[in-house]
Design an enzyme around this catalytic site. Structure first.
Site, PDB file in Angstrom:
ATOM      1  N   SER A  25      56.708  17.984 -37.284  1.00 26.66           N
ATOM      2  CA  SER A  25      55.402  17.185 -37.573  1.00 26.66           C
ATOM      3  C   SER A  25      55.807  15.607 -36.778  1.00 26.66           C
ATOM      4  CB  SER A  25      55.499  16.801 -39.046  1.00 26.66           C
ATOM      5  OG  SER A  25      55.087  17.927 -39.571  1.00 26.66           O
ATOM      6  N   SER A  71      52.338  17.011 -38.823  1.00 28.26           N
ATOM      7  CA  SER A  71      51.703  16.044 -39.731  1.00 28.26           C
ATOM      8  C   SER A  71      51.513  14.556 -39.470  1.00 28.26           C
ATOM      9  CB  SER A  71      52.103  16.119 -41.056  1.00 28.26           C
ATOM     10  OG  SER A  71      53.397  15.836 -41.122  1.00 28.26           O
ATOM     11  N   LYS A 121      54.347   5.953 -40.586  1.00 28.65           N
ATOM     12  CA  LYS A 121      53.487   7.193 -41.113  1.00 28.65           C
ATOM     13  C   LYS A 121      53.507   6.692 -42.879  1.00 28.65           C
ATOM     14  CE  LYS A 121      53.919  12.140 -41.755  1.00 28.65           C
ATOM     15  NZ  LYS A 121      54.630  13.356 -41.229  1.00 28.65           N
TER      16      LYS A 121
END
EC number: 6.3.5.7
Length: 490
Positions: free
Chosen positions: A177, A153, A78
């Site tokens: 997330s 996210s 990420k």
């Protein structure tokens, strides 16, 4: 089986036996990124040259008889995790060209374990969002239906794993997330206990809630990743100085006795909750029945402060974010607005242009909650609710080993459906954010497909630092649950 279909566990076995090479596996996945990511938008940065160099080095190590836990395994990160020499944007214009000079501890541990990093994945800007529509660069689409969001996210990481563009990935979880996009994309996502994995080098959103964790194809793969990234780190003051177990031992003895002796609680506050999709509720009940058939005793428990969780979270998290993001002012690094009249004007214009709408919304919310005259009314009360939520979980875990719930109230929604309705977006975190406030582990495991062909996940929560029970139950569900997602038809 095609190379891109290999799990982490399967790829590791074939690499060490010499049946496949890391270079071939990495090339295959880079080709899939090149073919499919224009449609999916899972990646912000692809480091093909660096990945192939690392894969070649891994093959040479294997040829010499060396071994390491993730030797030659292609992974994605990420883009909230610092990577030395590779830009880290946080999906924000304000950090569009920021290149760190060091690796996050979790990244260092992956590299020391022999992993090959193929790239950095898309996210909601600074981790603020539930759909990966809030990126400054592009939105990410769900591999199962390109008209739907992948969740957020960590939507880029979940989409990349689901689309078989990497063997596994790292995400971060502040209020769901990792778990929510894993559920929406039909993969496994683990939020470890707070303090289990070092946060050093992760760009902070809400420091008391953030945690790094794996997104993988299988529960065993998640355990293998946890064996590498967990452990005490003196660079992180929130890192817990506790012994690290071998997480793969969670599955020992499963074939002989299933999950006999385990007790699972279902919070009565979650049953029939307003906004819970009937298909999600039905899938949840079916998954609970699978666990019962494996020997789990399912009981009723209570989390009485559930109704206050969303409100408390959306005071606490933005408050911490407003402080953490105050450092981005255009002075030392990151985007700087030109043509400003003076220093104060540069501050204002840089932050106004550099941050997206959702980030600015949360900064404003947090600044207001922390302001003189409102601190006790908002932040103080929210902190007390957090303490009550922690006590609720402690009391519930006196009666059971794990707690079961849906991951999200609905399957993945359509792109743009909730973009102008932040309250609906926030309420979508109702099942996940309490685990962050309590600091406990949470696992999302695929348990069904909706009638429209979208994955649905089950959430399994455990006592703090008891990832073993969570992984064991998730493994049992994975082995016996019918109708699990396969490979998206890209």
């Amino acid at each position: 089986m095609e190379l891109h279909e290999l799990t982490l566990e399967g790829a590791r076995a074939l690499l060490l036996s010499g049946e496949i090479s890391s270079k071939d596996l990495t090339t295959c996945l880079l080709d899939r990124i090149k073919t499919h990511d224009a449609d999916l938008g899972a990646f912000i940065t692809v480091d093909a040259a660096g990945a192939l160099e690392a894969a070649t080095a891994a093959d040479e190590r294997i040829a010499r008889g060396e071994d390491a836990p993730l030797l030659g395994i292609p992974l994605a990160l990420k883009d909230l995790l610092c990577t030395s020499g590779v830009r880290t944007t946080c999906a924000s214009k304000i950090l569009e060209n920021f290149v760190p000079t060091y690796d996050a501890t979790a990244v260092t541990l992956l590299k020391q374990a022999g992993a090959v990093i193929v790239g950095k994945t898309n996210l909601d800007e600074f981790g603020m969002g539930s759909s990966t529509e809030n990126s400054a660069f592009h939105l990410t689409r769900n591999p199962w239906n390109l008209d739907h969001v992948p969740g957020g996210s960590s939507g880029g990481s979940a989409a990349a794993v689901a689309a078989r563009m990497c063997t596994a990935a790292l995400g971060t979880d502040t209020g769901g997330s990792i778990r929510q996009p894993a559920s929406h994309c039909g993969v496994v996502g683990l939020k470890p206990s707070y303090g289990r994995v070092s946060r050093f080098g992760m760009v902070a959103y809400a420091s008391s809630l953030d945690q790094i964790g794996p997104i993988t194809r299988t529960v065993k793969d998640a355990a293998l990743m946890m064996n590498v990234i967990s452990g005490h780190d003196p660079k992180d003051s929130t890192s817990a100085a506790i012994d690290k177990p071998d997480f793969t031992q969670a599955f020992a003895g499963f074939d002989a006795k299933g999950l006999a002796g385990m007790k699972a609680g279902i919070p009565r506050e979650y049953i029939g909750m307003k906004g819970l999709d009937p298909e999600v509720e039905r899938s949840f009940k079916n998954a609970c029945k699978v666990l019962e058939d494996l020997g789990v005793e399912v009981i009723d428990v209570s989390l009485p402060h559930t109704n206050f969780a969303v409100a408390a979270y959306y005071v606490l998290a933005p408050s911490e974010a407003s402080a953490n993001l105050s450092r981005y002012d255009g002075v030392k690094y990151g985007f700087r607005q030109t043509g400003c009249d003076d220093l104060m004007d540069m501050y204002k214009q840089t932050r106004s242009s550099g941050f997206g709408p959702e980030v600015k919304r949360r900064i404003i919310m947090g600044t207001y909650a922390l302001s003189a005259g409102y601190y006790d009314e908002y932040y103080g009360r929210a902190s007390r609710v957090r303490t009550l939520i922690m006590a609720d979980f402690s009391k519930a875990f006196d009666q059971c080993d794990i707690i079961l719930s849906p991951v999200a109230p609905t399957p993945a929604f359509k792109i743009g459906e909730n973009v102008d309705d932040p309250l609906t977006m926030y309420l979508g975190d109702i099942f996940t954010l309490s685990a962050n406030m309590a600091g406990i582990p949470g696992l999302s495991v695929p348990c069904a497909m909706s009638t429209t062909g979208l994955p649905i996940g089950l959430q399994i929560l455990g006592r703090r630092f008891d990832e073993m029970s969570v992984l064991k139950a998730g493994y049992g569900l994975e082995q016996r649950c019918p109708g699990l997602p396969g490979l998206p038809n890209l």
